[in-house]
Design a protein around this motif. Structure first.
Motif, PDB file in Angstrom:
ATOM      1  N   SER A 188       0.828  -1.205   0.000  1.00  0.00           N
ATOM      2  CA  SER A 188       0.000   0.000   0.000  1.00  0.00           C
ATOM      3  C   SER A 188       0.864   1.256   0.000  1.00  0.00           C
ATOM      4  O   SER A 188       2.029   1.243   0.411  1.00  0.00           O
ATOM      5  CB  SER A 188      -0.910  -0.017   1.223  1.00  0.00           C
ATOM      6  N   ALA A 189       0.269   2.359  -0.457  1.00  0.00           N
ATOM      7  CA  ALA A 189       0.998   3.631  -0.541  1.00  0.00           C
ATOM      8  C   ALA A 189       1.239   4.177   0.865  1.00  0.00           C
ATOM      9  O   ALA A 189       0.440   3.956   1.781  1.00  0.00           O
ATOM     10  CB  ALA A 189       0.173   4.612  -1.359  1.00  0.00           C
ATOM     11  N   PRO A 190       2.337   4.916   1.080  1.00  0.00           N
ATOM     12  CA  PRO A 190       2.588   5.520   2.400  1.00  0.00           C
ATOM     13  C   PRO A 190       1.511   6.541   2.750  1.00  0.00           C
ATOM     14  O   PRO A 190       0.867   7.120   1.857  1.00  0.00           O
ATOM     15  CB  PRO A 190       3.959   6.184   2.226  1.00  0.00           C
ATOM     16  N   LEU A 191       1.303   6.754   4.050  1.00  0.00           N
ATOM     17  CA  LEU A 191       0.334   7.761   4.478  1.00  0.00           C
ATOM     18  C   LEU A 191       0.689   9.127   3.903  1.00  0.00           C
ATOM     19  O   LEU A 191      -0.184   9.870   3.455  1.00  0.00           O
ATOM     20  CB  LEU A 191       0.305   7.839   6.009  1.00  0.00           C
ATOM     21  N   LEU A 192       1.980   9.439   3.950  1.00  0.00           N
ATOM     22  CA  LEU A 192       2.440  10.739   3.445  1.00  0.00           C
ATOM     23  C   LEU A 192       3.809  10.582   2.803  1.00  0.00           C
ATOM     24  O   LEU A 192       4.717  10.009   3.411  1.00  0.00           O
ATOM     25  CB  LEU A 192       2.518  11.755   4.600  1.00  0.00           C
ATOM     26  N   PRO A 237     -10.059  12.826   6.913  1.00  0.00           N
ATOM     27  CA  PRO A 237      -8.641  13.113   6.647  1.00  0.00           C
ATOM     28  C   PRO A 237      -7.696  12.036   7.165  1.00  0.00           C
ATOM     29  O   PRO A 237      -7.905  11.477   8.249  1.00  0.00           O
ATOM     30  CB  PRO A 237      -8.420  14.436   7.389  1.00  0.00           C
ATOM     31  N   VAL A 238      -6.662  11.769   6.377  1.00  0.00           N
ATOM     32  CA  VAL A 238      -5.610  10.828   6.766  1.00  0.00           C
ATOM     33  C   VAL A 238      -4.538  11.549   7.582  1.00  0.00           C
ATOM     34  O   VAL A 238      -3.996  11.020   8.547  1.00  0.00           O
ATOM     35  CB  VAL A 238      -4.961  10.210   5.511  1.00  0.00           C
ATOM     36  N   VAL A 239      -4.258  12.795   7.196  1.00  0.00           N
ATOM     37  CA  VAL A 239      -3.200  13.578   7.834  1.00  0.00           C
ATOM     38  C   VAL A 239      -3.836  14.781   8.542  1.00  0.00           C
ATOM     39  O   VAL A 239      -4.576  15.546   7.925  1.00  0.00           O
ATOM     40  CB  VAL A 239      -2.171  14.066   6.796  1.00  0.00           C
ATOM     41  N   HIS A 240      -3.542  14.915   9.839  1.00  0.00           N
ATOM     42  CA  HIS A 240      -4.089  16.018  10.641  1.00  0.00           C
ATOM     43  C   HIS A 240      -2.915  16.883  11.116  1.00  0.00           C
ATOM     44  O   HIS A 240      -2.028  16.382  11.821  1.00  0.00           O
ATOM     45  CB  HIS A 240      -4.856  15.479  11.850  1.00  0.00           C
ATOM     46  N   LEU A 241      -2.929  18.163  10.740  1.00  0.00           N
ATOM     47  CA  LEU A 241      -1.813  19.041  11.067  1.00  0.00           C
ATOM     48  C   LEU A 241      -2.283  20.144  12.012  1.00  0.00           C
ATOM     49  O   LEU A 241      -3.095  20.999  11.623  1.00  0.00           O
ATOM     50  CB  LEU A 241      -1.220  19.646   9.790  1.00  0.00           C
TER      51      LEU A 241
END
Length: 204
Positions: A2-6, A116-120
């Motif tokens: 699978s692709a990386p999260l980021l 969202p996968v990425v939370h900043l």
């Protein structure tokens, strides 16, 4: 596989003085990959490029070169109104983001998800009253348990800010003058001389 999260791949953002004077005033360069859910601490002096990095990851700022991929999707190829379904920027001033539109939205990709996968988190306020810090830390842990990637950007000016980073973060990035230094642990982070100079008396 699978692709990386980021995946931040050869990312560059260059600012110049103006249309006719092309002298460079600021350059941010970033190149890294995060494959697993975790909480990443980000710190650095004001004006070092922390918020610019967040804006590039969420697609609200256009890179000069390179790309940002969330779960394999280039964030800058995703429809403007769906980018926060991949990566969301919680800005301290709660500003509404405006995207620079380089092509019509109907020609772009869907986000492919609803959450969202990425939370900043960009310098969140840590109120020391009424259990607020505990509430925030549990919220970060909840996101991680849900297989999300959390970035926590803090500009420490109190000792307890460092203690929060040490308690919750599993990986660190130090940004200074547009350059990133990575550390796998808090101990490794505070062993980096520019980090020690930046934190100064907070380490004692």
């Amino acid at each position: 596989m699978s692709a990386p999260l980021l995946k931040v791949d050869g990312l560059k953002k260059v600012y110049r003085k103006g249309m006719f004077d092309r002298s460079e005033t600021f350059r941010l360069e970033a190149d890294f990959e995060i494959t697993e859910p975790k909480v990443v601490g980000l710190m650095g002096p004001n004006g070092s490029g922390k918020t610019t990095l967040f804006e590039l990851i969420t697609g609200s700022n256009q890179p000069s070169e390179g790309e940002v991929r969330c779960l394999g999707r280039n964030i800058h190829d995703v429809r403007y109104d769906e980018r926060d379904r991949l990566a969301i920027h919680y800005h301290q001033s709660y500003q509404v983001r405006h995207f620079r539109r380089v092509k019509p939205s109907f020609m772009m990709q869907p986000a492919g998800g609803d959450y969202p996968v990425v939370h900043l988190f960009d310098e969140p306020q840590f109120n020391t009253q009424d259990g607020y810090i505990g509430f925030m830390l549990e919220f970060f842990r909840k996101l991680r348990r849900e297989d999300r990637l959390v970035f926590l950007c803090v500009h420490p000016n109190e000792r307890f800010h460092l203690e929060i980073l040490e308690e919750i973060c599993e990986q660190f990035i130090f940004v200074q003058k547009g350059r990133l230094t990575h550390a796998a642990s808090f101990e490794e982070l505070i062993g980096i001389e520019p980090v020690r100079a930046y934190l100064g008396d907070l380490l004692h």
